[in-house]
Design a protein around this motif. Structure first.
Motif, PDB file in Angstrom:
ATOM      1  N   SER A 257       0.848  -1.188   0.000  1.00 39.40           N
ATOM      2  CA  SER A 257       0.000   0.000   0.000  1.00 39.40           C
ATOM      3  C   SER A 257       0.889   1.244   0.000  1.00 39.40           C
ATOM      4  N   GLY A 258       0.252   2.417  -0.194  1.00 41.21           N
ATOM      5  CA  GLY A 258       1.024   3.658  -0.193  1.00 41.21           C
ATOM      6  C   GLY A 258       1.776   3.872   1.103  1.00 41.21           C
ATOM      7  N   GLY A 259       1.118   3.601   2.230  1.00 42.67           N
ATOM      8  CA  GLY A 259       1.778   3.765   3.513  1.00 42.67           C
ATOM      9  C   GLY A 259       2.943   2.810   3.691  1.00 42.67           C
ATOM     10  N   MET A 260       2.792   1.594   3.200  1.00 46.79           N
ATOM     11  CA  MET A 260       3.881   0.619   3.294  1.00 46.79           C
ATOM     12  C   MET A 260       5.068   1.035   2.433  1.00 46.79           C
ATOM     13  N   VAL A 261       4.793   1.600   1.251  1.00 47.11           N
ATOM     14  CA  VAL A 261       5.877   2.061   0.391  1.00 47.11           C
ATOM     15  C   VAL A 261       6.677   3.155   1.091  1.00 47.11           C
ATOM     16  N   ARG A 262       5.976   4.093   1.724  1.00 48.19           N
ATOM     17  CA  ARG A 262       6.684   5.166   2.414  1.00 48.19           C
ATOM     18  C   ARG A 262       7.503   4.609   3.581  1.00 48.19           C
ATOM     19  N   ARG A 263       6.977   3.617   4.289  1.00 51.51           N
ATOM     20  CA  ARG A 263       7.746   3.014   5.385  1.00 51.51           C
ATOM     21  C   ARG A 263       8.944   2.228   4.842  1.00 51.51           C
ATOM     22  N   LEU A 264       8.774   1.623   3.660  1.00 51.50           N
ATOM     23  CA  LEU A 264       9.894   0.940   3.024  1.00 51.50           C
ATOM     24  C   LEU A 264      10.992   1.937   2.685  1.00 51.50           C
TER      25      LEU A 264
ATOM     26  N   ILE B  10       3.135  12.637   1.856  1.00 50.55           N
ATOM     27  CA  ILE B  10       2.293  13.212   0.810  1.00 50.55           C
ATOM     28  C   ILE B  10       1.418  12.131   0.178  1.00 50.55           C
ATOM     29  N   GLY B  11       0.137  12.415   0.074  1.00 48.17           N
ATOM     30  CA  GLY B  11      -0.796  11.509  -0.586  1.00 48.17           C
ATOM     31  C   GLY B  11      -1.304  10.367   0.264  1.00 48.17           C
ATOM     32  N   LEU B  12      -0.851  10.259   1.531  1.00 48.57           N
ATOM     33  CA  LEU B  12      -1.275   9.150   2.377  1.00 48.57           C
ATOM     34  C   LEU B  12      -2.547   9.503   3.146  1.00 48.57           C
ATOM     35  N   ASP B  13      -3.335   8.474   3.473  1.00 51.40           N
ATOM     36  CA  ASP B  13      -4.516   8.710   4.294  1.00 51.40           C
ATOM     37  C   ASP B  13      -4.081   8.960   5.738  1.00 51.40           C
TER      38      ASP B  13
ATOM     39  N   TYR C 105       1.619  19.450   5.715  1.00 50.36           N
ATOM     40  CA  TYR C 105       0.596  19.148   6.714  1.00 50.36           C
ATOM     41  C   TYR C 105       0.946  19.876   8.008  1.00 50.36           C
ATOM     42  N   MET C 106       0.241  20.985   8.285  1.00 46.82           N
ATOM     43  CA  MET C 106       0.541  21.790   9.460  1.00 46.82           C
ATOM     44  C   MET C 106       0.283  21.031  10.758  1.00 46.82           C
ATOM     45  N   ASP C 107      -0.685  20.105  10.745  1.00 48.81           N
ATOM     46  CA  ASP C 107      -0.949  19.331  11.958  1.00 48.81           C
ATOM     47  C   ASP C 107       0.235  18.440  12.298  1.00 48.81           C
ATOM     48  N   GLU C 108       0.915  17.898  11.282  1.00 46.83           N
ATOM     49  CA  GLU C 108       2.103  17.091  11.523  1.00 46.83           C
ATOM     50  C   GLU C 108       3.211  17.935  12.139  1.00 46.83           C
TER      51      GLU C 108
ATOM     52  N   THR D 173       5.008  17.256  -6.611  1.00 44.74           N
ATOM     53  CA  THR D 173       4.178  16.853  -5.472  1.00 44.74           C
ATOM     54  C   THR D 173       2.936  16.114  -5.931  1.00 44.74           C
ATOM     55  N   ARG D 174       2.281  16.615  -6.988  1.00 50.55           N
ATOM     56  CA  ARG D 174       1.060  15.972  -7.479  1.00 50.55           C
ATOM     57  C   ARG D 174       1.351  14.575  -8.032  1.00 50.55           C
ATOM     58  N   ARG D 175       2.496  14.420  -8.731  1.00 53.10           N
ATOM     59  CA  ARG D 175       2.846  13.096  -9.262  1.00 53.10           C
ATOM     60  C   ARG D 175       3.062  12.103  -8.126  1.00 53.10           C
ATOM     61  N   THR D 176       3.781  12.535  -7.090  1.00 47.76           N
ATOM     62  CA  THR D 176       4.040  11.641  -5.969  1.00 47.76           C
ATOM     63  C   THR D 176       2.748  11.273  -5.272  1.00 47.76           C
ATOM     64  N   ALA D 177       1.872  12.258  -5.040  1.00 46.62           N
ATOM     65  CA  ALA D 177       0.604  11.983  -4.363  1.00 46.62           C
ATOM     66  C   ALA D 177      -0.242  11.001  -5.158  1.00 46.62           C
ATOM     67  N   SER D 178      -0.271  11.156  -6.491  1.00 48.90           N
ATOM     68  CA  SER D 178      -1.095  10.256  -7.292  1.00 48.90           C
ATOM     69  C   SER D 178      -0.543   8.836  -7.281  1.00 48.90           C
ATOM     70  N   ARG D 179       0.781   8.691  -7.246  1.00 52.32           N
ATOM     71  CA  ARG D 179       1.385   7.346  -7.246  1.00 52.32           C
ATOM     72  C   ARG D 179       1.243   6.670  -5.908  1.00 52.32           C
ATOM     73  N   VAL D 180       1.357   7.417  -4.814  1.00 50.47           N
ATOM     74  CA  VAL D 180       1.189   6.843  -3.484  1.00 50.47           C
ATOM     75  C   VAL D 180      -0.260   6.444  -3.255  1.00 50.47           C
ATOM     76  N   GLY D 181      -1.166   7.337  -3.661  1.00 50.81           N
ATOM     77  CA  GLY D 181      -2.581   7.066  -3.436  1.00 50.81           C
ATOM     78  C   GLY D 181      -3.082   5.908  -4.235  1.00 50.81           C
TER      79      GLY D 181
END
Length: 280
Positions: free
Chosen positions: A144-151, A171-174, A202-205, A272-280
């Motif tokens: 999943s997108g989150g797993m890719v980022r953790r990888l 970027i792009g993760l839920d 993400y200002m909350d982060e 940024t948009r390309r990365t978000a679309s690929r992660v999502g």
């Protein structure tokens, strides 16, 4: 801000950093000091010069001697020594979908010259640290997108860096995946004392996880401090009495100048948009 009197207390130091693409100045006299052991957030709108600054710090862009230091090492004079201190997760996805998770991390272990006798154990430790041990032998294309980022985080950690640099890591993760990535970062930083330099929209982060933040726009730092210090500079909302947020700080210091993006123009937006679309 004033640089720490003890050089060992400074993980990253930029002094008058300038970088231009042709006639466009992306970073315009940047002065920045990141303390060893802190989580430091570099915030700003697209085109502010954040990614250019990150690439200079990571030796991916050439800069004159004396402008950038990493743990006292001059980036221009001691490029290889600096690279041995770094772990870097770029904004663009870097994992190879044609390899397993373990093979991806092992590849980075070789790139970062982890001793052969230690590689298998260090790869296993990095995968365990990001909670991917059970999925290590699956193809990255099934993640999943989150797993890719953790990888990608495991790839950056396999060399045991003193400084971890993250360019838009969520970027792009839920929201659940975002929290999972930050949980791993926080756990590793607590266990190792590693310094973390992160850019995020993400200002909350930034509010929750960063010890200090700097707001960058048009190649310069416009505001610097802890999230609480920066929020305290603004009055409460006159209509509702609500306390200011870090997003309010962002708008206050950058909002009036967003009509003239610096340096990277719209390339940062497209990236940024390309990365978000690929992660999502």
């Amino acid at each position: 801000m004033t640089a720490p009197s003890d050089p060992a207390a400074e993980a990253v130091g930029c002094t008058g950093l300038i970088y231009s693409f042709g006639d466009t100045r992306a970073v315009d006299g940047l002065d920045l000091s990141v303390r060893a052991g802190e989580v430091f957030g570099l915030l700003g709108p697209n085109g502010a010069g954040k990614t250019t600054a990150i690439r200079a710090i990571t030796t991916l862009l050439p800069v004159p001697a004396g402008m950038v230091r990493v743990f006292g090492q001059d980036v221009a004079r001691d490029r290889m020594a600096v690279r041995r201190l770094l772990g870097y997760v770029p904004q663009q996805l870097s994992a190879d979908s044609g390899l397993t998770g373990r093979e991806n991390v092992a590849l980075f272990a070789r790139v970062f010259d982890v001793p052969r006798a230690e590689r298998a154990e260090r790869v296993a430790q990095a995968l365990e640290a990001v909670d991917l041990a059970d999925a290590a032998d699956r193809m990255a294309s099934t993640y999943s997108g989150g797993m890719v980022r953790r990888l990608e985080l495991a790839q950056a950690l396999v060399s045991a860096p003193r400084l971890l640099i993250l360019d838009e890591p969520t970027i792009g993760l839920d929201p659940i995946a975002r929290t999972g990535v930050w949980d791993r970062i926080t756990e590793i930083r607590t266990a190792t004392g590693m310094t973390v330099l992160v850019t995020t929209h993400y200002m909350d982060e930034a509010d929750q996880y960063c010890d200090r933040v700097a707001l960058m726009h048009q190649g310069r730092i416009r505001a610097l401090g802890t999230p609480e210090e920066l929020k305290a500079q603004l009055p409460a909302d006159g209509g509702t009495g609500a306390p200011p947020t870090l997003e309010d700080v962002f708008r206050h210091f950058a909002g009036s100048r967003l009509d003239k993006p610096a340096g990277e123009d719209f390339r940062d937006v497209r990236r940024t948009r390309r990365t978000a679309s690929r992660v999502g």
